[in-house]
Each structure stands twice: as structure tokens, then as C-alpha cells.
Design an enzyme around this catalytic site. Structure first.
Site, short mmCIF file in Angstrom:
data_model
loop_
_atom_site.label_atom_id
_atom_site.label_comp_id
_atom_site.label_asym_id
_atom_site.label_seq_id
_atom_site.Cartn_x
_atom_site.Cartn_y
_atom_site.Cartn_z
N HIS A 39 0.87 -1.18 0.00
CA HIS A 39 0.00 0.00 0.00
C HIS A 39 0.91 1.23 0.00
CE1 HIS A 39 -2.94 -2.97 0.80
NE2 HIS A 39 -3.87 -2.15 1.21
C1 LIG Z 1 -3.83 -4.97 -4.29
C2 LIG Z 1 -4.31 -3.85 -3.41
C3 LIG Z 1 -5.34 -4.08 -2.51
C4 LIG Z 1 -5.80 -3.06 -1.70
N1 LIG Z 1 -6.81 -3.31 -0.82
C5 LIG Z 1 -7.23 -2.35 0.00
C6 LIG Z 1 -8.28 -2.61 0.95
O1 LIG Z 1 -8.82 -3.71 1.02
N2 LIG Z 1 -8.66 -1.59 1.78
C7 LIG Z 1 -8.06 -0.36 1.75
O2 LIG Z 1 -8.43 0.51 2.56
N3 LIG Z 1 -7.09 -0.08 0.86
C8 LIG Z 1 -6.66 -1.04 -0.02
N4 LIG Z 1 -5.67 -0.78 -0.93
C9 LIG Z 1 -5.08 0.56 -0.95
C10 LIG Z 1 -5.94 1.58 -1.70
O3 LIG Z 1 -6.32 1.02 -2.95
C11 LIG Z 1 -5.09 2.85 -1.91
O4 LIG Z 1 -4.62 3.32 -0.67
C12 LIG Z 1 -5.88 3.96 -2.57
O5 LIG Z 1 -6.44 3.53 -3.78
C13 LIG Z 1 -4.96 5.14 -2.83
O6 LIG Z 1 -5.67 6.10 -3.57
P1 LIG Z 1 -4.90 7.14 -4.46
O7 LIG Z 1 -5.94 8.02 -5.04
O8 LIG Z 1 -3.81 7.78 -3.66
O9 LIG Z 1 -4.16 6.28 -5.59
P2 LIG Z 1 -4.78 5.35 -6.74
O10 LIG Z 1 -6.10 4.77 -6.32
O11 LIG Z 1 -3.68 4.43 -7.14
O12 LIG Z 1 -5.09 6.39 -7.90
C14 LIG Z 1 -4.06 6.90 -8.74
C15 LIG Z 1 -4.69 7.15 -10.08
O13 LIG Z 1 -3.79 7.93 -10.88
C16 LIG Z 1 -3.77 7.38 -12.17
N5 LIG Z 1 -2.50 7.77 -12.77
C17 LIG Z 1 -1.26 7.32 -12.48
N6 LIG Z 1 -0.34 7.93 -13.25
C18 LIG Z 1 -1.03 8.78 -14.03
C19 LIG Z 1 -0.63 9.71 -15.04
N7 LIG Z 1 0.66 9.89 -15.37
N8 LIG Z 1 -1.59 10.42 -15.64
C20 LIG Z 1 -2.90 10.28 -15.29
N9 LIG Z 1 -3.31 9.42 -14.35
C21 LIG Z 1 -2.39 8.69 -13.73
C22 LIG Z 1 -3.92 5.89 -11.97
O14 LIG Z 1 -4.38 5.27 -13.14
C23 LIG Z 1 -4.96 5.87 -10.85
O15 LIG Z 1 -6.29 5.89 -11.35
C24 LIG Z 1 -5.21 -1.78 -1.78
C25 LIG Z 1 -4.17 -1.54 -2.69
C26 LIG Z 1 -3.72 -2.57 -3.49
C27 LIG Z 1 -2.61 -2.29 -4.49
#
Ligand SMILES: Cc1cc2nc3c(=O)[nH]c(=O)nc-3n(C[C@H](O)[C@H](O)[C@H](O)COP(=O)(O)OP(=O)(O)OC[C@H]3O[C@@H](n4cnc5c(N)ncnc54)[C@H](O)[C@@H]3O)c2cc1C
Length: 104
Positions: A39
């Protein structure tokens, strides 16, 4: 599972399946089915110090008009799962943007 007394039930290995028995075979099979559930957070750490990437209002330090509002601003990883805290960061970040828009 091929040994007595289990053999008479003719169990079949489901995963990874019949991949071989050497350490090399098993290591290769592990590499094919394993995946990370890391994570990752904190690559754009929030803080008030000079090394912080964003300030406490999530503004990218040294730039104007750019905020980072996602899990990357967490100064340290949460003790529980990261999705709910990320939603909280998003809610707070949206509120900060609205507050500043209302002042303009
Ligand atoms: C396998 C797995 C299981 C998980 N299970 C859980 C769970 O059960 N419970 C929980 O609380 N958390 C869980 N998590 C963690 C949770 O998914 C993350 O903490 C959360 O999604 C983070 O959100 P974020 O918006 O920071 O990043 P992300 O959700 O990763 O969003 C980043 C976004 O940016 C986009 N992006 C990246 N680079 C670019 C670019 N250059 N241009 C445009 N867009 C781009 C990506 O496509 C993505 O849509 C899990 C994570 C993983 C990997």
C-alpha cells in the site's frame, strides 16, 4: 498428498498445479502466481518543514495553483488500510479548494 492415507482420495493439486518438484521449479511457480499487496503512500509527504513536498493545505511547495490530494501526501503510513484515509484526504482537500474559491 500423494502419500497414504490421502492417496486413496486421489487429491489433485489446484495451485500452482503440477509444476515440478525442484527448488527452481517451485521458485519459478511462486514468481508466476505471487503479487504484491503493498500500500504505497508518502511519496509527496505533507508537512511544515522544508523537506515536505506539500504544505498542510496540500499545496505543492514552491508552485502556485497545484495541490496533491491523494495517499501520496501521508507523512507516514496509517496503521490500518489506506483507502478510507485517502477518501478523508480527498474530502478535506476538496473543502480547502472550495474555501479558497469562496475568498476570491
Ligand atoms: C492490491 C491492493 C489491494 C488493496 N486493498 C485495500 C483494501 O482492502 N482496503 C483499503 O483501505 N485499501 C486497499 N488498498 C489501498 C488503496 O487502494 C489505496 O490506498 C488507494 O487507492 C490510494 O488512492 P490514491 O488516489 O492515492 O491512488 P490510486 O487509487 O492508485 O489512484 C491513482 C490514479 O492515478 C492514475 N495515474 C497514475 N499515473 C497517471 C498519469 N501519469 N496520468 C494520469 N493518471 C495517472 C492511476 O491510473 C490511478 O487511477 C489496496 C491496494 C492494493 C494495491
Amino acid at each position: 498428498m500423494a502419500q497414504e492415507p490421502m492417496a486413496r482420495y486421489r487429491p489433485e493439486e489446484f495451485k500452482p498445479g503440477p509444476v515440478g518438484e525442484s527448488d527452481e521449479d517451485l521458485a519459478r511457480a511462486a514468481g508466476q502466481i505471487a503479487s504484491t499487496i503493498f500500500h504505497p503512500v508518502g511519496t509527496a509527504r505533507m508537512g511544515a518543514d522544508v523537506a515536505a513536498i506539500v504544505d498542510p493545505r496540500l499545496r505543492l511547495r514552491g508552485f502556485q495553483g497545484i495541490r496533491v490530494i491523494d495517499a501520496s501526501i501521508m507523512p507516514t503510513i496509517t496503521s490500518g488500510n489506506t483507502n478510507s484515509p485517502t477518501i478523508m484526504i480527498a474530502e478535506k482537500g476538496a473543502r480547502m479548494i472550495l474555501e479558497e474559491m469562496r475568498r476570491i
